[in-house]
Design a protein around this motif. Structure first.
Motif, PDB file in Angstrom:
ATOM      1  N   GLU A  47     -18.096  -6.665   5.451  1.00 27.04           N
ATOM      2  CA  GLU A  47     -18.592  -5.110   4.493  1.00 27.04           C
ATOM      3  C   GLU A  47     -17.432  -3.872   5.346  1.00 27.04           C
ATOM      4  O   GLU A  47     -17.002  -3.410   4.312  1.00 27.04           O
ATOM      5  CB  GLU A  47     -19.950  -4.925   4.470  1.00 27.04           C
ATOM      6  CG  GLU A  47     -19.510  -5.169   2.667  1.00 27.04           C
ATOM      7  CD  GLU A  47     -21.845  -4.524   2.451  1.00 27.04           C
ATOM      8  OE1 GLU A  47     -22.000  -3.920   2.270  1.00 27.04           O
ATOM      9  OE2 GLU A  47     -22.183  -4.971   3.553  1.00 27.04           O
ATOM     10  N   ALA A  48     -17.651  -3.840   6.520  1.00 26.61           N
ATOM     11  CA  ALA A  48     -17.519  -2.768   7.137  1.00 26.61           C
ATOM     12  C   ALA A  48     -15.679  -2.800   6.917  1.00 26.61           C
ATOM     13  O   ALA A  48     -15.408  -1.648   6.953  1.00 26.61           O
ATOM     14  CB  ALA A  48     -18.035  -1.929   8.223  1.00 26.61           C
ATOM     15  N   VAL A  49     -15.414  -3.937   8.074  1.00 27.40           N
ATOM     16  CA  VAL A  49     -13.811  -3.974   7.860  1.00 27.40           C
ATOM     17  C   VAL A  49     -13.041  -3.879   5.974  1.00 27.40           C
ATOM     18  O   VAL A  49     -12.224  -3.555   6.296  1.00 27.40           O
ATOM     19  CB  VAL A  49     -12.950  -5.697   8.097  1.00 27.40           C
ATOM     20  CG1 VAL A  49     -11.794  -6.003   7.712  1.00 27.40           C
ATOM     21  CG2 VAL A  49     -13.876  -5.353   9.750  1.00 27.40           C
ATOM     22  N   ARG A  50     -13.701  -4.459   5.356  1.00 32.54           N
ATOM     23  CA  ARG A  50     -12.930  -4.461   3.728  1.00 32.54           C
ATOM     24  C   ARG A  50     -12.502  -3.038   3.055  1.00 32.54           C
ATOM     25  O   ARG A  50     -11.940  -2.409   2.888  1.00 32.54           O
ATOM     26  CB  ARG A  50     -14.063  -5.255   2.487  1.00 32.54           C
ATOM     27  CG  ARG A  50     -13.931  -7.013   3.260  1.00 32.54           C
ATOM     28  CD  ARG A  50     -14.191  -7.461   0.995  1.00 32.54           C
ATOM     29  NE  ARG A  50     -14.292  -9.292   1.941  1.00 32.54           N
ATOM     30  CZ  ARG A  50     -15.548  -9.784   2.088  1.00 32.54           C
ATOM     31  NH1 ARG A  50     -16.858  -9.414   1.692  1.00 32.54           N
ATOM     32  NH2 ARG A  50     -14.629 -11.168   2.300  1.00 32.54           N
ATOM     33  N   ALA A  51     -14.314  -2.544   3.248  1.00 38.52           N
ATOM     34  CA  ALA A  51     -13.440  -1.068   2.856  1.00 38.52           C
ATOM     35  C   ALA A  51     -13.353  -0.274   4.223  1.00 38.52           C
ATOM     36  O   ALA A  51     -12.154   0.734   3.026  1.00 38.52           O
ATOM     37  CB  ALA A  51     -15.478  -0.464   3.535  1.00 38.52           C
ATOM     38  N   VAL A  79     -14.927 -12.366  11.554  1.00 42.26           N
ATOM     39  CA  VAL A  79     -14.558 -10.802  10.399  1.00 42.26           C
ATOM     40  C   VAL A  79     -13.554 -11.147   9.686  1.00 42.26           C
ATOM     41  O   VAL A  79     -12.833 -10.812   8.207  1.00 42.26           O
ATOM     42  CB  VAL A  79     -15.052 -10.232  11.280  1.00 42.26           C
ATOM     43  CG1 VAL A  79     -14.930  -8.800  10.454  1.00 42.26           C
ATOM     44  CG2 VAL A  79     -16.325  -9.648  11.418  1.00 42.26           C
ATOM     45  N   LEU A  80     -12.700 -11.112  10.659  1.00 47.06           N
ATOM     46  CA  LEU A  80     -10.379 -11.179  10.395  1.00 47.06           C
ATOM     47  C   LEU A  80     -10.148 -11.996   9.535  1.00 47.06           C
ATOM     48  O   LEU A  80      -9.627 -11.682   8.636  1.00 47.06           O
ATOM     49  CB  LEU A  80     -10.104 -11.198  11.887  1.00 47.06           C
ATOM     50  CG  LEU A  80     -10.110  -9.586  12.518  1.00 47.06           C
ATOM     51  CD1 LEU A  80      -9.546 -10.043  13.809  1.00 47.06           C
ATOM     52  CD2 LEU A  80      -9.684  -8.309  12.327  1.00 47.06           C
ATOM     53  N   ALA A  81     -10.267 -13.228   9.527  1.00 50.62           N
ATOM     54  CA  ALA A  81     -10.344 -14.184   8.442  1.00 50.62           C
ATOM     55  C   ALA A  81     -10.473 -14.370   7.459  1.00 50.62           C
ATOM     56  O   ALA A  81     -10.141 -14.354   6.303  1.00 50.62           O
ATOM     57  CB  ALA A  81     -10.819 -15.403   9.159  1.00 50.62           C
ATOM     58  N   GLN A 108      -3.176  -9.103  12.110  1.00 51.06           N
ATOM     59  CA  GLN A 108      -2.563  -7.671  11.126  1.00 51.06           C
ATOM     60  C   GLN A 108      -2.950  -8.280   9.889  1.00 51.06           C
ATOM     61  O   GLN A 108      -3.076  -9.532   9.103  1.00 51.06           O
ATOM     62  CB  GLN A 108      -1.116  -7.706  11.283  1.00 51.06           C
ATOM     63  CG  GLN A 108      -0.042  -8.488  11.026  1.00 51.06           C
ATOM     64  CD  GLN A 108       1.639  -8.379  10.815  1.00 51.06           C
ATOM     65  OE1 GLN A 108       1.446  -6.872  11.323  1.00 51.06           O
ATOM     66  NE2 GLN A 108       2.173  -9.017  10.391  1.00 51.06           N
ATOM     67  N   ARG A 109      -3.031  -7.205   9.172  1.00 51.50           N
ATOM     68  CA  ARG A 109      -3.211  -7.062   7.697  1.00 51.50           C
ATOM     69  C   ARG A 109      -2.490  -6.466   7.071  1.00 51.50           C
ATOM     70  O   ARG A 109      -2.039  -5.272   7.400  1.00 51.50           O
ATOM     71  CB  ARG A 109      -4.267  -6.913   7.325  1.00 51.50           C
ATOM     72  CG  ARG A 109      -5.340  -7.018   5.866  1.00 51.50           C
ATOM     73  CD  ARG A 109      -6.010  -8.643   4.910  1.00 51.50           C
ATOM     74  NE  ARG A 109      -5.549  -7.516   3.826  1.00 51.50           N
ATOM     75  CZ  ARG A 109      -6.409  -7.538   2.579  1.00 51.50           C
ATOM     76  NH1 ARG A 109      -7.716  -7.219   3.345  1.00 51.50           N
ATOM     77  NH2 ARG A 109      -6.509  -7.472   1.338  1.00 51.50           N
ATOM     78  N   LEU A 110      -1.146  -6.429   6.140  1.00 47.59           N
ATOM     79  CA  LEU A 110      -0.437  -5.596   5.005  1.00 47.59           C
ATOM     80  C   LEU A 110      -1.214  -5.585   4.358  1.00 47.59           C
ATOM     81  O   LEU A 110      -1.750  -6.249   3.522  1.00 47.59           O
ATOM     82  CB  LEU A 110       0.683  -6.735   5.828  1.00 47.59           C
ATOM     83  CG  LEU A 110       1.178  -7.323   6.356  1.00 47.59           C
ATOM     84  CD1 LEU A 110       2.971  -7.442   6.078  1.00 47.59           C
ATOM     85  CD2 LEU A 110       2.012  -5.659   7.432  1.00 47.59           C
ATOM     86  N   ASN A 111      -0.258  -4.546   3.844  1.00 50.37           N
ATOM     87  CA  ASN A 111      -1.454  -4.163   2.203  1.00 50.37           C
ATOM     88  C   ASN A 111      -0.180  -4.584   0.958  1.00 50.37           C
ATOM     89  O   ASN A 111      -0.839  -4.450  -0.279  1.00 50.37           O
ATOM     90  CB  ASN A 111      -0.699  -2.600   2.298  1.00 50.37           C
ATOM     91  CG  ASN A 111       0.181  -2.011   1.651  1.00 50.37           C
ATOM     92  OD1 ASN A 111       1.823  -2.649   1.862  1.00 50.37           O
ATOM     93  ND2 ASN A 111       0.714  -0.610   1.629  1.00 50.37           N
ATOM     94  N   ASP A 112       0.231  -5.227   0.912  1.00 47.70           N
ATOM     95  CA  ASP A 112       0.721  -6.513   0.073  1.00 47.70           C
ATOM     96  C   ASP A 112      -0.199  -7.545  -0.227  1.00 47.70           C
ATOM     97  O   ASP A 112       0.011  -8.100  -1.996  1.00 47.70           O
ATOM     98  CB  ASP A 112       2.355  -7.120   0.241  1.00 47.70           C
ATOM     99  CG  ASP A 112       1.503  -8.078   1.603  1.00 47.70           C
ATOM    100  OD1 ASP A 112       1.223  -8.448   1.798  1.00 47.70           O
ATOM    101  OD2 ASP A 112       2.954  -9.052   1.999  1.00 47.70           O
ATOM    102  N   SER A 113      -1.312  -7.417  -0.186  1.00 54.88           N
ATOM    103  CA  SER A 113      -2.535  -8.165  -0.686  1.00 54.88           C
ATOM    104  C   SER A 113      -3.308  -7.893  -0.369  1.00 54.88           C
ATOM    105  O   SER A 113      -4.941  -8.682   0.369  1.00 54.88           O
ATOM    106  CB  SER A 113      -2.260  -9.575  -0.117  1.00 54.88           C
ATOM    107  OG  SER A 113      -2.802  -9.089   1.724  1.00 54.88           O
ATOM    108  N   VAL A 114      -3.891  -6.269  -0.874  1.00 52.92           N
ATOM    109  CA  VAL A 114      -5.325  -6.561  -1.654  1.00 52.92           C
ATOM    110  C   VAL A 114      -5.939  -7.077  -2.117  1.00 52.92           C
ATOM    111  O   VAL A 114      -6.298  -7.324  -3.218  1.00 52.92           O
ATOM    112  CB  VAL A 114      -5.530  -4.624  -1.284  1.00 52.92           C
ATOM    113  CG1 VAL A 114      -6.806  -3.928  -1.523  1.00 52.92           C
ATOM    114  CG2 VAL A 114      -4.395  -3.432  -0.431  1.00 52.92           C
ATOM    115  N   ARG A 115      -7.500  -7.369  -1.441  1.00 49.93           N
ATOM    116  CA  ARG A 115      -8.096  -8.528  -1.556  1.00 49.93           C
ATOM    117  C   ARG A 115      -9.849  -8.029  -1.940  1.00 49.93           C
ATOM    118  O   ARG A 115      -9.567  -6.326  -1.026  1.00 49.93           O
ATOM    119  CB  ARG A 115      -8.713  -9.834  -1.272  1.00 49.93           C
ATOM    120  CG  ARG A 115      -7.547 -10.602  -1.201  1.00 49.93           C
ATOM    121  CD  ARG A 115      -7.819 -12.335  -0.240  1.00 49.93           C
ATOM    122  NE  ARG A 115      -6.348 -11.842   0.614  1.00 49.93           N
ATOM    123  CZ  ARG A 115      -6.599 -12.838   1.763  1.00 49.93           C
ATOM    124  NH1 ARG A 115      -7.421 -13.511   1.655  1.00 49.93           N
ATOM    125  NH2 ARG A 115      -5.714 -12.928   2.454  1.00 49.93           N
TER     126      ARG A 115
END
Ligand SMILES: CC(C)(COP(=O)(O)OP(=O)(O)OC[C@H]1O[C@@H](n2cnc3c(N)ncnc32)[C@H](O)[C@@H]1OP(=O)(O)O)[C@@H](O)C(=O)NCCC(=O)NCCS
Length: 115
Positions: A47-51, A79-81, A108-115
């Protein structure tokens, strides 16, 4: 950018930090997190990572969040997956943990796919 992770009752359960915020053509930061041992397994880190990712992409307008885990850290990899990070490599002897340089998986997580 440091945060505390709170339980529903407002107790401090852990920390999450976005560090190494780099502007210019990179627009990237690094994310680290931990929980008290008795607060694990409840989905709090997820939950914290999502936020934090939403904050990084909307308020900070970054393009990328990176994170690293020890190869054996199954919980952190999960958590990262669950939060949309992709593994893009393995960094040999990346961080000094408990006195020795340990290989890490890098995500890494790129901002082209905010979920
Ligand atoms: C890694 C950490 C933040 C995970 O936080 P969390 O809130 O427990 O995460 P979740 O509750 O979302 O659980 C993540 C998954 O790991 C699993 N898991 C939890 N502990 C585990 C363990 N010791 N071994 C295997 N799986 C484990 C959970 O069952 C869950 O599985 P699921 O995704 O299939 O449901 C927490 O364990 C922690 O603080 N560890 C010590 C510090 C650390 O490793 N920080 C990260 C550095 S990269």
């Amino acid at each position: 950018m440091p945060w505390v992770i709170l339980t529903d009752d407002g107790e401090i359960a852990g920390r999450l930090t976005l560090s190494g915020i780099v502007r210019g053509p990179f627009q990237s930061c690094s994310m680290g997190y931990w929980l008290a041992e008795d607060q694990t397994g409840k989905g709090l880190a997820t939950e914290a990572v999502r936020a934090a990712v939403i904050f990084a992409f909307t308020k900070l307008e970054l393009h990328r969040v990176q994170a690293e885990t020890l190869i054996e850290n199954v919980a952190s990899r999960s958590v990262l997956a669950k939060t949309g990070f992709e593994q893009y490599g393995l960094a040999p002897r990346y961080l000094k943990i408990a006195g020795s340089w340990k290989d890490h998986l890098v995500f890494q997580r790129l901002n082209d796919s905010v979920r």
